[in-house]
Design an enzyme around this catalytic site. Structure first.
Site, PDB file in Angstrom:
ATOM      1  N   LYS A  99       0.943  -1.182   0.085  1.00 28.05           N
ATOM      2  CA  LYS A  99      -0.037  -0.042  -0.044  1.00 28.05           C
ATOM      3  C   LYS A  99       0.997   1.007   0.083  1.00 28.05           C
ATOM      4  O   LYS A  99       1.717   1.328   0.968  1.00 28.05           O
ATOM      5  CB  LYS A  99      -0.897   0.125   1.402  1.00 28.05           C
ATOM      6  CG  LYS A  99      -2.045   1.209   1.103  1.00 28.05           C
ATOM      7  CD  LYS A  99      -2.815   1.227   2.246  1.00 28.05           C
ATOM      8  CE  LYS A  99      -2.306   2.617   3.153  1.00 28.05           C
ATOM      9  NZ  LYS A  99      -3.052   3.130   3.746  1.00 28.05           N
ATOM     10  N   GLY A 160      -7.599   9.225  10.719  1.00 24.75           N
ATOM     11  CA  GLY A 160      -7.367   9.582  12.143  1.00 24.75           C
ATOM     12  C   GLY A 160      -8.550  10.505  12.591  1.00 24.75           C
ATOM     13  O   GLY A 160      -8.901  10.602  13.669  1.00 24.75           O
TER      14      GLY A 160
HETATM   15  C1  LIG Z   1      -3.644   2.152   8.526  1.00 22.91           C
HETATM   16  C2  LIG Z   1      -3.581   2.966   7.261  1.00 22.91           C
HETATM   17  O1  LIG Z   1      -3.009   2.472   6.505  1.00 22.91           O
HETATM   18  C3  LIG Z   1      -3.953   4.362   7.094  1.00 22.91           C
HETATM   19  O2  LIG Z   1      -4.157   4.759   5.887  1.00 22.91           O
HETATM   20  C4  LIG Z   1      -4.717   5.079   8.098  1.00 22.91           C
HETATM   21  O3  LIG Z   1      -4.224   4.955   9.349  1.00 22.91           O
HETATM   22  C5  LIG Z   1      -6.221   4.548   7.950  1.00 22.91           C
HETATM   23  O4  LIG Z   1      -7.016   5.695   8.352  1.00 22.91           O
HETATM   24  P1  LIG Z   1      -7.869   5.734   9.599  1.00 22.91           P
HETATM   25  O5  LIG Z   1      -7.014   5.557  10.796  1.00 22.91           O
HETATM   26  O6  LIG Z   1      -8.669   7.037   9.734  1.00 22.91           O
HETATM   27  O7  LIG Z   1      -8.754   4.476   9.420  1.00 22.91           O
END
Ligand SMILES: CC(=O)[C@@H](O)[C@H](O)COP(=O)(O)O
Length: 256
Positions: A99, A160
């Site tokens: 990713k 977040g």
């Molecule tokens: C975990 C990750 O790969 C990130 O892109 C991110 O932390 C996801 O976002 P949220 O924490 O808002 O779900």
């Protein structure tokens, strides 16, 4: 009904991808990933301990024979940094499905799209299968798909933030134009946000904070699992048309 999610030629039954940050412990992380029914977990290469035997190691809890590891480049702010990080990861762990996220600044963690596109092209040329975190801009989403990314992952809102899907129209535009899986990544706060992503026709949802920062992460993980399934089934079932005026539920014929 068989309705698999296929990413880079591999079939998954779960459409919910979870993160590995912000949990109270790796054990809680593993329990939440199981409660979410997740098959893929994403791991921030720069933040999670995968090799220092002096500390707890994630792989002892979230086991690589149980979950597909999806390394990510959280914390990278240039294409060069992201490409270097993933090349090192491939050497160390053999990971080819990755990713990509290249961030613009620490305040918003918003994706830097020119750098993201540059990195995506370099990684794809290098043989990586790239799932890409991106803005909800349909124009850039198309460029990333044309560059060969195997999944397009627009943000719902800032990482977040838990603000949910700020721009459902753009997400829908991306869904309609994209031939590889579209997975909303970031900003999901509640099960209804996850269901909305799926009702918009997304192929999956990636989340971390909504589960890890819940009062009861295991219960929230289970709620998210059901929300993703409900949203997917609702999308496949096809919603009723919206109407401006009332339409009685009981038949009008045969009234006394
Ligand atoms: C975990 C990750 O790969 C990130 O892109 C991110 O932390 C996801 O976002 P949220 O924490 O808002 O779900």
């Amino acid at each position: 009904m068989s309705d698999p999610l296929i990413i880079a030629g591999k079939t998954y039954n779960s459409r919910l991808i979870v993160g590995t940050g912000k949990y109270a412990s790796y054990q809680q992380n593993a329990d939440a990933a199981r409660a979410a029914g997740a098959e893929i977990v994403t791991v921030a290469l720069r933040r999670v301990n995968l090799s220092d035997p002096g500390k707890e190691i994630l792989t002892d809890f979230v086991k690589p024979d149980e979950f597909t590891y999806l390394p990510n480049t959280a914390g990278c702010y240039t294409a060069d940094e992201a490409v270097r990080t993933l090349r090192l990861a491939r050497e160390a762990g053999g990971w080819n499905l990755v990713k990509l996220e290249v961030l613009a600044d620490q305040k918003t963690l918003y994706p830097n799209m020119p750098e993201t596109l540059t990195a995506a092209k370099a990684l794809i040329a290098d043989g990586f299968e790239v799932m890409v975190y991106c803005s909800d801009d349909p124009v850039y989403a198309k460029m990333l798909e044309e560059a060969g990314c195997c999944a397009i992952m627009p943000l719902g809102s800032l990482i977040g933030s838990g603000l949910g899907i700020m721009n459902p129209v753009n997400i829908r535009l991306i869904v309609e134009q994209t031939r590889v899986p579209v997975i909303v990544d970031a900003g999901v706060g509640t099960p209804s946000d996850a269901a909305m992503a799926m009702e918009l026709g997304c192929d999956g949802v990636l989340m971390n904070t909504a589960i890890a920062a819940a009062k009861d992460p295991i219960l929230m993980a289970s709620a998210m699992k059901h929300a993703v399934i409900a949203g997917r089934e609702g999308y496949l079932a096809g919603r009723m048309p919206k109407k401006m005026y009332a339409d009685p539920s009981s038949p009008l014929a045969g009234l006394i």
